[in-house]
Scaffold this active site. Structure first.
Site, PDB file in Angstrom:
ATOM      1  N   CYS A  76      -4.093  -0.798  47.135  1.00  0.00           N
ATOM      2  CA  CYS A  76      -5.215  -0.190  47.847  1.00  0.00           C
ATOM      3  C   CYS A  76      -6.569  -0.321  47.138  1.00  0.00           C
ATOM      4  O   CYS A  76      -7.180  -1.374  47.188  1.00  0.00           O
ATOM      5  CB  CYS A  76      -4.905   1.267  48.172  1.00  0.00           C
ATOM      6  SG  CYS A  76      -5.948   1.938  49.500  1.00  0.00           S
ATOM      7  N   GLU A 114       1.156   1.490  51.502  1.00  0.00           N
ATOM      8  CA  GLU A 114       1.045   2.386  50.343  1.00  0.00           C
ATOM      9  C   GLU A 114       1.667   3.749  50.645  1.00  0.00           C
ATOM     10  O   GLU A 114       1.442   4.322  51.708  1.00  0.00           O
ATOM     11  CB  GLU A 114      -0.432   2.563  49.963  1.00  0.00           C
ATOM     12  CG  GLU A 114      -0.646   3.413  48.716  1.00  0.00           C
ATOM     13  CD  GLU A 114      -2.117   3.631  48.410  1.00  0.00           C
ATOM     14  OE1 GLU A 114      -2.422   4.009  47.257  1.00  0.00           O
ATOM     15  OE2 GLU A 114      -2.968   3.442  49.300  1.00  0.00           O
ATOM     16  N   LYS A 116      -0.835   1.512  39.882  1.00  0.00           N
ATOM     17  CA  LYS A 116      -2.207   1.382  40.393  1.00  0.00           C
ATOM     18  C   LYS A 116      -3.215   1.664  39.293  1.00  0.00           C
ATOM     19  O   LYS A 116      -3.183   2.711  38.644  1.00  0.00           O
ATOM     20  CB  LYS A 116      -2.396   2.349  41.565  1.00  0.00           C
ATOM     21  CG  LYS A 116      -3.719   2.232  42.302  1.00  0.00           C
ATOM     22  CD  LYS A 116      -3.691   3.144  43.525  1.00  0.00           C
ATOM     23  CE  LYS A 116      -4.958   3.044  44.356  1.00  0.00           C
ATOM     24  NZ  LYS A 116      -4.872   3.889  45.577  1.00  0.00           N
TER      25      LYS A 116
END
Length: 284
Positions: A150, A40, A113
Protein backbone atom coordinates in the site's frame (compact mmCIF):
# COMPACT_ATOMS: atom_id res chain seq x y z
CA UNK A 1 2.30 -15.88 -16.11
CA UNK A 2 -1.39 -16.24 -15.29
CA UNK A 3 -1.96 -13.94 -12.33
CA UNK A 4 -5.16 -14.15 -10.30
CA UNK A 5 -6.29 -11.04 -8.44
CA UNK A 6 -9.08 -10.83 -5.86
CA UNK A 7 -10.73 -7.48 -5.10
CA UNK A 8 -13.16 -8.10 -2.24
CA UNK A 9 -15.55 -6.20 0.02
CA UNK A 10 -14.96 -7.28 3.61
CA UNK A 11 -17.18 -7.35 6.68
CA UNK A 12 -16.47 -7.78 10.39
CA UNK A 13 -16.99 -11.54 9.98
CA UNK A 14 -13.40 -12.74 9.56
CA UNK A 15 -14.38 -16.38 9.07
CA UNK A 16 -16.75 -15.44 6.25
CA UNK A 17 -14.16 -13.18 4.60
CA UNK A 18 -11.65 -16.04 4.58
CA UNK A 19 -14.28 -18.48 3.33
CA UNK A 20 -15.12 -16.21 0.39
CA UNK A 21 -11.43 -15.71 -0.36
CA UNK A 22 -10.90 -19.48 -0.34
CA UNK A 23 -13.76 -19.94 -2.80
CA UNK A 24 -12.25 -17.34 -5.14
CA UNK A 25 -8.76 -18.83 -4.82
CA UNK A 26 -10.19 -22.25 -5.67
CA UNK A 27 -11.97 -20.88 -8.74
CA UNK A 28 -8.92 -18.96 -10.00
CA UNK A 29 -6.62 -21.93 -9.48
CA UNK A 30 -9.02 -24.19 -11.37
CA UNK A 31 -8.96 -21.66 -14.23
CA UNK A 32 -5.18 -21.92 -14.45
CA UNK A 33 -3.81 -19.12 -12.25
CA UNK A 34 -0.27 -19.80 -11.06
CA UNK A 35 0.06 -16.69 -8.84
CA UNK A 36 -2.82 -15.27 -6.78
CA UNK A 37 -2.59 -11.86 -5.07
CA UNK A 38 -4.88 -10.74 -2.24
CA UNK A 39 -5.60 -7.22 -0.99
CA UNK A 40 -4.06 -5.59 2.08
CA UNK A 41 -5.28 -6.93 5.45
CA UNK A 42 -7.71 -9.16 3.60
CA UNK A 43 -8.99 -11.16 6.57
CA UNK A 44 -11.13 -8.41 8.07
CA UNK A 45 -12.16 -4.80 8.04
CA UNK A 46 -9.59 -2.05 7.53
CA UNK A 47 -9.38 -1.20 11.24
CA UNK A 48 -7.00 1.77 11.09
CA UNK A 49 -9.77 4.36 10.85
CA UNK A 50 -9.68 4.74 14.65
CA UNK A 51 -7.24 3.98 17.48
CA UNK A 52 -8.45 1.08 19.63
CA UNK A 53 -6.11 -1.15 21.66
CA UNK A 54 -8.62 -4.00 21.53
CA UNK A 55 -7.96 -4.35 17.80
CA UNK A 56 -4.55 -5.81 18.60
CA UNK A 57 -6.42 -9.00 19.53
CA UNK A 58 -6.83 -9.59 15.78
CA UNK A 59 -3.08 -9.86 15.22
CA UNK A 60 -1.54 -13.31 14.83
CA UNK A 61 1.91 -14.88 14.71
CA UNK A 62 3.70 -15.86 11.51
CA UNK A 63 3.66 -18.81 11.01
CA UNK A 64 0.15 -18.98 12.40
CA UNK A 65 -3.50 -19.69 11.62
CA UNK A 66 -3.65 -17.66 8.39
CA UNK A 67 -0.42 -18.97 6.91
CA UNK A 68 -1.71 -22.47 7.66
CA UNK A 69 -5.12 -21.70 6.12
CA UNK A 70 -3.84 -20.11 2.92
CA UNK A 71 -0.80 -22.39 2.78
CA UNK A 72 -3.10 -25.40 2.61
CA UNK A 73 -4.87 -23.81 -0.37
CA UNK A 74 -1.54 -23.07 -2.06
CA UNK A 75 -0.50 -26.69 -1.62
CA UNK A 76 -3.86 -28.12 -2.66
CA UNK A 77 -3.89 -26.23 -5.95
CA UNK A 78 -0.16 -25.81 -6.58
CA UNK A 79 -0.27 -22.01 -6.71
CA UNK A 80 1.79 -19.22 -5.18
CA UNK A 81 -0.33 -16.91 -2.99
CA UNK A 82 0.55 -13.39 -1.79
CA UNK A 83 -1.20 -12.72 1.52
CA UNK A 84 -1.35 -9.61 3.73
CA UNK A 85 -1.58 -10.14 7.49
CA UNK A 86 -1.67 -8.28 10.81
CA UNK A 87 1.42 -9.79 12.43
CA UNK A 88 1.84 -10.20 16.19
CA UNK A 89 5.60 -10.40 16.61
CA UNK A 90 5.59 -9.94 20.39
CA UNK A 91 3.35 -8.27 22.97
CA UNK A 92 3.18 -4.61 21.95
CA UNK A 93 5.05 -5.24 18.69
CA UNK A 94 2.96 -5.60 15.55
CA UNK A 95 3.56 -5.31 11.81
CA UNK A 96 1.61 -5.03 8.57
CA UNK A 97 3.17 -8.03 6.86
CA UNK A 98 2.90 -9.62 3.43
CA UNK A 99 3.62 -13.33 3.38
CA UNK A 100 4.27 -15.24 0.16
CA UNK A 101 3.21 -18.88 0.25
CA UNK A 102 4.94 -21.29 -2.12
CA UNK A 103 2.96 -23.82 -4.15
CA UNK A 104 3.89 -26.54 -1.66
CA UNK A 105 2.27 -24.52 1.13
CA UNK A 106 5.50 -23.38 2.78
CA UNK A 107 6.43 -19.76 3.47
CA UNK A 108 8.65 -18.52 0.65
CA UNK A 109 9.30 -15.22 2.38
CA UNK A 110 7.77 -12.20 4.03
CA UNK A 111 7.89 -8.41 3.81
CA UNK A 112 7.02 -6.03 6.61
CA UNK A 113 5.51 -2.75 5.40
CA UNK A 114 8.21 -0.09 5.55
CA UNK A 115 6.33 3.17 4.97
CA UNK A 116 3.59 3.66 7.59
CA UNK A 117 1.02 6.44 7.01
CA UNK A 118 -0.72 8.55 9.62
CA UNK A 119 -3.56 10.42 7.98
CA UNK A 120 -7.24 10.96 8.86
CA UNK A 121 -8.86 7.55 8.48
CA UNK A 122 -5.47 5.82 8.12
CA UNK A 123 -3.98 5.82 11.63
CA UNK A 124 -1.50 3.07 10.88
CA UNK A 125 1.33 4.38 13.06
CA UNK A 126 -0.78 3.46 16.09
CA UNK A 127 -0.93 -0.19 14.99
CA UNK A 128 2.16 -0.99 12.95
CA UNK A 129 5.86 -0.87 13.72
CA UNK A 130 7.80 0.08 10.56
CA UNK A 131 9.27 -2.92 8.79
CA UNK A 132 12.82 -4.04 9.52
CA UNK A 133 13.37 -6.59 6.75
CA UNK A 134 14.32 -4.03 4.11
CA UNK A 135 13.37 -4.04 0.45
CA UNK A 136 14.24 -7.48 -0.90
CA UNK A 137 12.47 -9.59 -3.54
CA UNK A 138 11.10 -12.94 -2.44
CA UNK A 139 12.37 -15.99 -4.32
CA UNK A 140 9.60 -18.32 -5.50
CA UNK A 141 9.15 -21.10 -8.03
CA UNK A 142 7.67 -18.44 -10.33
CA UNK A 143 10.60 -16.04 -10.02
CA UNK A 144 11.58 -13.10 -7.82
CA UNK A 145 8.56 -11.19 -6.53
CA UNK A 146 9.03 -7.58 -5.40
CA UNK A 147 6.29 -7.48 -2.77
CA UNK A 148 5.51 -4.13 -1.15
CA UNK A 149 2.38 -2.91 0.67
CA UNK A 150 0.00 0.00 0.00
CA UNK A 151 1.66 3.27 1.19
CA UNK A 152 4.95 1.89 -0.17
CA UNK A 153 3.45 2.31 -3.63
CA UNK A 154 3.99 6.08 -3.59
CA UNK A 155 7.77 5.78 -3.18
CA UNK A 156 9.95 5.29 -6.27
CA UNK A 157 12.89 4.35 -4.04
CA UNK A 158 11.13 1.19 -2.83
CA UNK A 159 10.29 0.03 -6.35
CA UNK A 160 13.81 0.81 -7.57
CA UNK A 161 15.50 -1.12 -4.77
CA UNK A 162 13.36 -4.15 -5.60
CA UNK A 163 14.25 -3.84 -9.28
CA UNK A 164 17.97 -3.47 -8.54
CA UNK A 165 17.87 -6.82 -6.74
CA UNK A 166 16.32 -8.66 -9.63
CA UNK A 167 12.59 -8.44 -8.94
CA UNK A 168 10.65 -9.65 -11.97
CA UNK A 169 7.30 -8.29 -10.82
CA UNK A 170 6.20 -5.51 -8.44
CA UNK A 171 3.21 -6.43 -6.26
CA UNK A 172 1.20 -4.08 -4.03
CA UNK A 173 -1.56 -5.42 -1.75
CA UNK A 174 -3.56 -2.27 -0.99
CA UNK A 175 -6.34 -0.69 1.08
CA UNK A 176 -7.09 2.83 -0.08
CA UNK A 177 -10.25 4.83 -0.61
CA UNK A 178 -11.81 8.25 -0.82
CA UNK A 179 -12.18 10.83 1.90
CA UNK A 180 -15.99 11.26 1.79
CA UNK A 181 -15.53 14.96 2.61
CA UNK A 182 -13.58 15.63 -0.60
CA UNK A 183 -15.29 16.82 -3.75
CA UNK A 184 -15.85 14.26 -6.52
CA UNK A 185 -13.21 16.07 -8.58
CA UNK A 186 -10.62 15.79 -5.82
CA UNK A 187 -11.49 12.15 -5.21
CA UNK A 188 -10.89 11.37 -8.87
CA UNK A 189 -7.58 13.28 -8.92
CA UNK A 190 -6.35 11.20 -5.99
CA UNK A 191 -7.45 7.89 -7.52
CA UNK A 192 -5.75 8.67 -10.81
CA UNK A 193 -2.57 9.94 -9.10
CA UNK A 194 -2.45 6.63 -7.20
CA UNK A 195 -2.61 4.62 -10.40
CA UNK A 196 -0.31 6.95 -12.34
CA UNK A 197 2.57 6.80 -9.85
CA UNK A 198 2.52 3.01 -9.89
CA UNK A 199 2.40 2.85 -13.67
CA UNK A 200 5.41 5.14 -13.47
CA UNK A 201 7.23 2.54 -11.37
CA UNK A 202 6.52 0.02 -14.13
CA UNK A 203 8.01 2.35 -16.74
CA UNK A 204 11.02 3.46 -14.70
CA UNK A 205 11.98 -0.11 -13.85
CA UNK A 206 10.78 -1.97 -16.93
CA UNK A 207 8.67 -4.34 -14.83
CA UNK A 208 5.00 -5.37 -14.65
CA UNK A 209 3.06 -4.07 -11.66
CA UNK A 210 0.18 -5.85 -9.90
CA UNK A 211 -1.94 -3.81 -7.48
CA UNK A 212 -4.90 -5.32 -5.61
CA UNK A 213 -7.18 -2.99 -3.63
CA UNK A 214 -10.29 -3.62 -1.55
CA UNK A 215 -13.72 -2.31 -2.48
CA UNK A 216 -16.92 -1.28 -0.73
CA UNK A 217 -17.89 0.96 2.18
CA UNK A 218 -16.26 0.47 5.59
CA UNK A 219 -17.11 2.80 8.48
CA UNK A 220 -18.00 5.61 6.11
CA UNK A 221 -14.95 5.25 3.86
CA UNK A 222 -15.61 4.09 0.27
CA UNK A 223 -12.64 2.04 -0.92
CA UNK A 224 -12.08 2.73 -4.60
CA UNK A 225 -11.23 -0.71 -5.96
CA UNK A 226 -9.52 -0.11 -9.30
CA UNK A 227 -7.18 -3.08 -8.85
CA UNK A 228 -4.99 -3.22 -11.93
CA UNK A 229 -2.15 -4.89 -13.75
CA UNK A 230 0.28 -2.82 -15.84
CA UNK A 231 2.96 -3.99 -18.24
CA UNK A 232 6.60 -2.85 -18.23
CA UNK A 233 5.79 0.26 -20.29
CA UNK A 234 3.00 1.22 -17.93
CA UNK A 235 0.35 -0.09 -20.30
CA UNK A 236 -2.85 -1.17 -18.57
CA UNK A 237 -3.42 -4.88 -19.05
CA UNK A 238 -6.43 -4.92 -16.74
CA UNK A 239 -8.36 -2.49 -14.56
CA UNK A 240 -11.11 -3.49 -12.12
CA UNK A 241 -14.22 -1.38 -11.49
CA UNK A 242 -14.39 1.03 -8.56
CA UNK A 243 -17.47 -0.50 -6.96
CA UNK A 244 -17.56 -4.26 -7.57
CA UNK A 245 -15.86 -7.36 -6.27
CA UNK A 246 -13.76 -9.18 -8.86
CA UNK A 247 -11.77 -12.38 -9.10
CA UNK A 248 -10.04 -12.62 -12.44
CA UNK A 249 -6.92 -13.83 -14.21
CA UNK A 250 -4.61 -11.51 -16.10
CA UNK A 251 -1.99 -12.98 -18.40
CA UNK A 252 1.38 -11.21 -18.29
CA UNK A 253 4.21 -11.82 -20.75
CA UNK A 254 7.14 -12.09 -18.37
CA UNK A 255 9.65 -12.09 -21.24
CA UNK A 256 8.61 -8.63 -22.40
CA UNK A 257 10.54 -6.83 -19.64
CA UNK A 258 13.83 -7.93 -21.18
CA UNK A 259 13.01 -6.33 -24.53
CA UNK A 260 11.63 -3.15 -22.95
CA UNK A 261 14.83 -2.73 -20.94
CA UNK A 262 16.86 -3.08 -24.13
CA UNK A 263 14.89 -0.25 -25.71
CA UNK A 264 14.93 1.89 -22.57
CA UNK A 265 18.16 1.04 -20.65
CA UNK A 266 17.41 3.18 -17.61
CA UNK A 267 19.44 0.95 -15.32
CA UNK A 268 22.48 1.31 -17.59
CA UNK A 269 22.31 5.10 -17.63
CA UNK A 270 21.74 5.73 -13.93
CA UNK A 271 24.34 8.13 -12.47
CA UNK A 272 25.04 6.08 -9.38
CA UNK A 273 28.23 8.10 -8.80
CA UNK A 274 26.16 11.21 -8.09
CA UNK A 275 23.12 9.97 -6.17
CA UNK A 276 24.54 10.10 -2.64
CA UNK A 277 22.22 12.88 -1.51
CA UNK A 278 19.15 10.69 -2.08
CA UNK A 279 19.66 9.35 1.45
CA UNK A 280 19.15 12.83 2.95
CA UNK A 281 15.76 13.82 4.39
CA UNK A 282 15.98 17.21 2.65
CA UNK A 283 18.80 19.23 1.12
CA UNK A 284 18.91 22.81 2.40
Amino acid sequence: MKIGIIQQHNTADIADNKKRLAEKITSLAQQGATLIVLQELHNGLYFCQAEDVNVFDQAEPIPGPSTEFFGSLAKQFGVVIVTSLFERRAPGLYHNTAVVLEKDGTIAGMYRKMHIPDDPGYYEKFYFTPGDLGFHPIETSLGKLGVLVCWDQWYPEAARLMALQGAELLIYPTAIGYDPNDTPEEQERQRMAWQTVQRGHAVANGLPVVTVNRVGMEDGVPFWGTSFVAGPQGELLYEAPTDQEIATIVEVDMQRSEQVRRWWPFLRDRRIDDYGDITQRYID
